[in-house]
Motif scaffolding. Structure first.
Motif, PDB file in Angstrom:
ATOM      1  N   ARG A   1       0.834  -1.196   0.000  1.00  0.00           N
ATOM      2  CA  ARG A   1       0.000   0.000   0.000  1.00  0.00           C
ATOM      3  C   ARG A   1       0.877   1.258   0.000  1.00  0.00           C
ATOM      4  N   ASN A   2       1.996   1.232   0.706  1.00  0.00           N
ATOM      5  CA  ASN A   2       2.931   2.358   0.695  1.00  0.00           C
ATOM      6  C   ASN A   2       3.517   2.563  -0.694  1.00  0.00           C
ATOM      7  N   LEU A   3       3.730   1.451  -1.406  1.00  0.00           N
ATOM      8  CA  LEU A   3       4.214   1.546  -2.784  1.00  0.00           C
ATOM      9  C   LEU A   3       3.197   2.290  -3.656  1.00  0.00           C
ATOM     10  N   LEU A   4       1.911   1.980  -3.464  1.00  0.00           N
ATOM     11  CA  LEU A   4       0.867   2.682  -4.218  1.00  0.00           C
ATOM     12  C   LEU A   4       0.881   4.170  -3.890  1.00  0.00           C
ATOM     13  N   ASP A   5       1.114   4.502  -2.639  1.00  0.00           N
ATOM     14  CA  ASP A   5       1.178   5.895  -2.222  1.00  0.00           C
ATOM     15  C   ASP A   5       2.305   6.626  -2.961  1.00  0.00           C
ATOM     16  N   LYS A   6       3.462   5.976  -3.046  1.00  0.00           N
ATOM     17  CA  LYS A   6       4.589   6.569  -3.769  1.00  0.00           C
ATOM     18  C   LYS A   6       4.309   6.672  -5.258  1.00  0.00           C
ATOM     19  N   ALA A   7       3.583   5.691  -5.782  1.00  0.00           N
ATOM     20  CA  ALA A   7       3.305   5.667  -7.220  1.00  0.00           C
ATOM     21  C   ALA A   7       2.367   6.799  -7.633  1.00  0.00           C
TER      22      ALA A   7
END
Length: 540
Positions: free
Chosen positions: A308-314
């Motif tokens: 989910r943090n990866l999605l935030d960065k994306a």
């Protein structure tokens, strides 16, 4: 298939025919997700042959160091405990070694995965990935073999051969039949010049399919993007994606996420006629469960919240850009308005904060027919309400922005609820569960929501809240015993409960969920404000 032999691959850290046992252990543990290990085992060679290979290995070691930095990415995994790596290896894989050019794990229920290491070539015309092991000069070459003159010696010897469908739903025969096989072959390379590379890559390849159910957002995440994260996140973007059944729209749709998993453009395996060469390859993707990451099986103990943090960065940069653009437009409108008015503008009071509730709308089947009444009831309680209808063409960053800023999400069971991944941990997710879908609703969305850290509420329909109530007698088992109907097979379940049912909420009954969600959102906001004040006080 040619006669099998066991050949020694040059290994990192090898000195005088011996190598670092920890290196071999970490090599194997990287692939140990099931506590089982299955691979092709060549036949035992004569003792003289083995001794010769060991001595030959000393000559080949320097070749390995040319890409040792890449190899260290793949073999960096350590289990999160104090037990020596060698002991863990002996317990989990007592018969495994790290000297083979092709190893496959086929014990998992959901996926097969293979690993190749050496001189790997993609041959798209033959749907093949070939690993050429080096020819040892201590042995007599095949008849009519003249390396200087470029004359080969008959058929190349095939050492290993596996087939794999690189898609992560292997238990579903019907859909897997649509995924073409990839041939994974290990051969002895007698004349390297016959196998020239068009493009050399210094980083590993990860080879997978975007066929199957791709086109359904649930499967795009559960069978594709999340398994891709599980399989590759530890490689730190130093990996090339080689995609079979490649869909350009898929890459465009998920480009923001894929760019955080790989620094390189993807390769369309089926349409790229070039021979791409890699030092290593992973074929297939690991999948743990539905919309789930099991941190105990991932290097670095990464879990679904890390995804989910990866999605935030994306999506963060795109969302910040949209906000800045909107602020500029608002300031421009305000300036134009001020220039036209002779009287000063009234000072507007800041809007009172309200928890934001998003209703995921549906078209076609399982439609919430009294959506407007639900919206009105939620607004009366005190919510700010937005209705969101995700479409295949809707930019994911736009959907992410709406849900990432919301406090509550409500939706009828269906693929669009996959967007629960865009909700912040600590917010509320209410799933409206139609008749006959309770198991699927809890498995596919309820349990993943809890893993993500959401406050999950499942609302099961009363028969009178289903459009099926008007199709069947009130004592019909379609209404009274959906489990017995589901037991008759998937096709009947799909026809009756998924494709043949709409929802008419009892707003008064559902209001209890709305009130509970409202109180939870208010309490959450109060706790956040208190934390901010406490932090500010501590700093001052």
């Amino acid at each position: 298939m040619g006669k099998h032999h066991r050949y020694h691959l040059p290994r990192k850290g090898e000195v005088n025919g011996e190598y670092d046992k920890d290196y071999a252990a970490t090599f194997l543990l990287e692939w140990g997700t099931t506590n089982y290990y299955k691979k092709t085992r060549p036949k035992v060679l004569p003792l003289l042959f083995i001794f010769s290979l060991v001595s030959c290995g000393l000559i080949l070691v320097p070749q390995l160091f040319s890409y040792s930095a890449t190899l260290s990415l793949l073999y960096s995994f350590r289990l999160g405990n104090d037990e020596p790596i060698s002991d863990q290896l002996a317990e989990a894989f007592p018969s495994s070694t790290a000297d083979e050019g092709l190893m496959c794990d086929r014990e998992a229920f959901r996926y097969d995965i293979c690993f190749m290491r050496g001189d790997i070539r993609t041959l798209s015309a033959a749907s093949s990935i070939i690993n050429y092991l080096p020819y040892e000069n201590d042995y007599e070459p095949p008849p009519f073999f003249d390396e200087d003159a470029g004359i080969g010696g008959g058929e190349e010897e095939e050492l290993q051969h596996e087939k794999i469908k690189p898609y992560s739903r292997k238990w579903e025969t019907r859909i897997m039949d649509t995924i073409p096989d990839l041939e994974l072959i290990v051969k002895k390379d007698y004349l390297t010049s016959r196998h020239a590379c068009d493009i050399h890559h210094s980083v590993p390849a990860v080879i997978f399919s975007t066929g199957g159910y791709t086109g359904n957002v649930y499967h795009e995440f559960s069978d594709g993007i999340i398994p891709l994260f599980i399989t590759t996140q530890h490689l730190k973007r130093k990996v090339v994606f080689v995609v079979t059944d490649y869909r350009r729209w898929w890459y465009t749709k998920y480009a923001d996420v894929l760019s955080l998993l790989s620094d390189y453009p993807p390769i369309d395996f089926n349409k790229d006629p070039k021979t791409h060469c890699f030092p290593e390859a992973i074929i297939g993707l690991k999948i743990h469960d539905d919309l789930t990451v099991n941190s105990s099986l991932v290097p670095g103990n990464k879990g679904i919240r890390d995804f989910r943090n990866l999605l935030d960065k994306a999506y963060g940069p795109r969302i910040r850009g949209l906000i800045q653009e909107e602020e500029r437009e608002a300031q421009l409108k305000l300036s134009n308005r001020s220039a036209l008015l002779t009287l000063p503008l009234e000072v507007q009071k800041p809007k009172k904060w309200k928890p934001k509730l998003v209703i995921i709308s549906r078209k076609g089947t399982r439609v919430l027919t009294n959506e407007a009444a639900l919206k009105k009831s939620a607004e009366e309680i005190g919510f700010e309400v937005e209705i969101l209808l995700p479409k295949p063409t809707t930019e994911l960053a736009m959907i992410y922005r709406v849900l990432n800023s919301s406090d509550v999400m409500i939706g009828v069971h269906g693929a669009a609820l996959t967007h629960l991944l865009f909700m912040r941990p600590g917010t509320v997710f209410i799933q409206i569960i139609p008749l006959g879908t309770d198991w699927a609703a809890n498995t596919y969305y309820g349990e993943p929501a809890i893993e993500l850290g959401l406050k999950y509420m499942g609302y099961e329909l009363h028969p009178k809240e289903s459009s099926l109530y008007n199709k069947y007698d009130e004592n019909h088992r379609v209404l009274t015993d959906p489990h017995s109907v589901n037991a008759l097979g998937w096709e009947l379940t799909k026809k009756i409960y998924l494709d043949g049912q709409n929802v008419i909420l009892n707003i008064l009954r559902f209001r209890k969920q709305l009130l509970q969600a409202y109180k939870y959102a208010i309490a959450n906001r109060t706790a956040m404000d208190t934390a901010v004040i406490s932090k500010a006080s501590a700093v001052s």
